[in-house]
Design a protein around this motif. Structure first.
Motif, PDB file in Angstrom:
ATOM      1  N   HIS A 127      -8.788  -2.316  -6.922  1.00 16.14           N
ATOM      2  CA  HIS A 127      -7.424  -2.483  -6.426  1.00 16.14           C
ATOM      3  C   HIS A 127      -7.195  -3.948  -6.092  1.00 16.14           C
ATOM      4  CE1 HIS A 127      -6.241   1.832  -5.808  1.00 16.14           C
ATOM      5  NE2 HIS A 127      -7.550   1.942  -5.995  1.00 16.14           N
ATOM      6  N   ASP A 128      -6.045  -4.450  -6.437  1.00 15.52           N
ATOM      7  CA  ASP A 128      -5.687  -5.841  -6.179  1.00 15.52           C
ATOM      8  C   ASP A 128      -5.639  -6.077  -4.667  1.00 15.52           C
ATOM      9  OD1 ASP A 128      -4.578  -8.360  -5.976  1.00 15.52           O
ATOM     10  OD2 ASP A 128      -2.893  -7.952  -7.318  1.00 15.52           O
ATOM     11  N   PRO A 129      -6.476  -6.978  -4.132  1.00 12.89           N
ATOM     12  CA  PRO A 129      -6.471  -7.194  -2.685  1.00 12.89           C
ATOM     13  C   PRO A 129      -5.123  -7.666  -2.153  1.00 12.89           C
ATOM     14  CG  PRO A 129      -7.736  -8.912  -3.800  1.00 12.89           C
ATOM     15  CD  PRO A 129      -7.466  -7.841  -4.818  1.00 12.89           C
ATOM     16  N   ALA A 130      -4.358  -8.368  -2.988  1.00 11.73           N
ATOM     17  CA  ALA A 130      -3.056  -8.858  -2.549  1.00 11.73           C
ATOM     18  C   ALA A 130      -2.046  -7.731  -2.347  1.00 11.73           C
ATOM     19  CB  ALA A 130      -2.505  -9.855  -3.569  1.00 11.73           C
ATOM     20  N   ALA A 131      -2.343  -6.559  -2.909  1.00 10.87           N
ATOM     21  CA  ALA A 131      -1.404  -5.436  -2.807  1.00 10.87           C
ATOM     22  C   ALA A 131      -1.718  -4.509  -1.644  1.00 10.87           C
ATOM     23  CB  ALA A 131      -1.418  -4.636  -4.111  1.00 10.87           C
TER      24      ALA A 131
END
Length: 307
Positions: free
Chosen positions: A85-89
């Motif tokens: 999962h994209d950490p920024a999301a």
């Protein structure tokens, strides 16, 4: 093979479910052609506007019966157990986001499209999130978490009590601390809850995510009535090795195993649910009736779906 029910699937045939209508149909069609009768489309963590757009792409396919629902895998996940999962999301639990997604699928003609949501119970606001999910008929699912055994047990018990049905656990063992004899963590709590009927655990039995002896242990510990086989299949399913994307991340598939190019985390599966069923029977040596129950009747019951 009996019509299978996959409640955790991200894509196939080069397409990610929710990206476009055409791609979603191609992915769903691939799984249908390989024995999956009912498919729940899973969405990885993404910014709010992206999630809204994706559920609105998928909702008409739920309304027309192509899909059995939508699974939100995030964005309320633990940073250290985010996997692919994209950490920024990622974000802390926000009931307002749930309300917005519920409104979106209703506007798209499928008010009951959201079936379950994965979240980390140790995050601030998780208890409020659980209440909102249950109010909307969305099954809370514990996963991608750093929670200890006590926190996990409390959340699973709360969910089971509020919704009058077992809580869900997203792909047991994956996206959570490993079980240790001095710190059982979420795995120990989930197994105990499943054994007494308060939880149903997903299991990624594709020969990559969980060892065969562990798959056997879970089947023999909690039984097929408390265990759901899932594919967690991503876009590479049906195509083979190469470069793909999952959400906002680049993924490299080598020898059938998908990993993110930045951290090397396993990034979903490349098997269909039928492949998982065969592996459980032929490699693990489990009784076919038990394996089929975990891939048909138990997933339907876990989401409150009719046969």
């Amino acid at each position: 093979m009996t019509g299978l029910v996959d409640i955790h699937c991200h894509g196939a045939a080069g397409a990610e479910l929710g990206d476009t209508t055409e791609g979603s149909l191609a992915a769903a069609g691939h799984h249908a052609a390989h024995g999956t009768e009912r498919l729940v489309a899973s969405l990885v963590s993404a910014p709010t506007d992206d999630l809204v757009a994706r559920v609105m792409t998928l909702a008409p396919l739920v309304a027309d019966g192509t899909l059995a629902g939508i699974h939100l895998e995030g964005p309320f996940l633990a940073l250290g157990r985010r996997g692919a999962h994209d950490p920024a999301a990622l974000a802390d639990p926000d009931p307002a986001l749930v309300e917005r997604l519920v409104e979106a699928v209703a506007l798209a003609g499928a008010p009951d499209a959201l079936r379950h949501m994965t979240f980390a119970p140790e995050l601030p606001g998780a208890d409020d999130l659980v209440r909102v999910l249950v109010e909307h008929g969305i099954r809370p699912s514990v996963g991608h978490t750093e929670a200890d055994a006590a926190r996990t047990a409390r959340t699973l018990a709360t969910v089971a009590d509020l919704q009058g049905a077992p809580a869900l656990v997203t792909h047991l063992f994956n996206g959570m601390p490993p079980m240790h004899h001095r710190a059982g963590g979420p795995v120990a709590a989930a197994l105990a809850a499943a054994a007494r009927g308060d939880a149903v655990v997903e299991l990624l039995a594709d020969g990559v995510h969980v060892a065969s002896e562990v798959v056997r242990m879970v089947f023999e510990t909690v039984g097929p009535h408390a265990l759901v086989l899932v594919s967690d299949a991503m876009a590479a399913t049906g195509l083979g090795d190469g470069r793909y994307r999952l959400g906002g991340l680049e993924v490299e598939v080598t020898d059938g195993t998908a990993r993110t190019t930045d951290t090397g985390s396993i990034a979903g599966g490349t098997s269909t649910l039928a492949d998982c069923v065969r592996w459980c029977v032929e490699v693990v040596g489990l009784p076919e009736d038990d394996v089929l129950a975990a891939a048909t009747t138990t997933p339907l019951r876990a989401l409150g779906l009719t046969a």
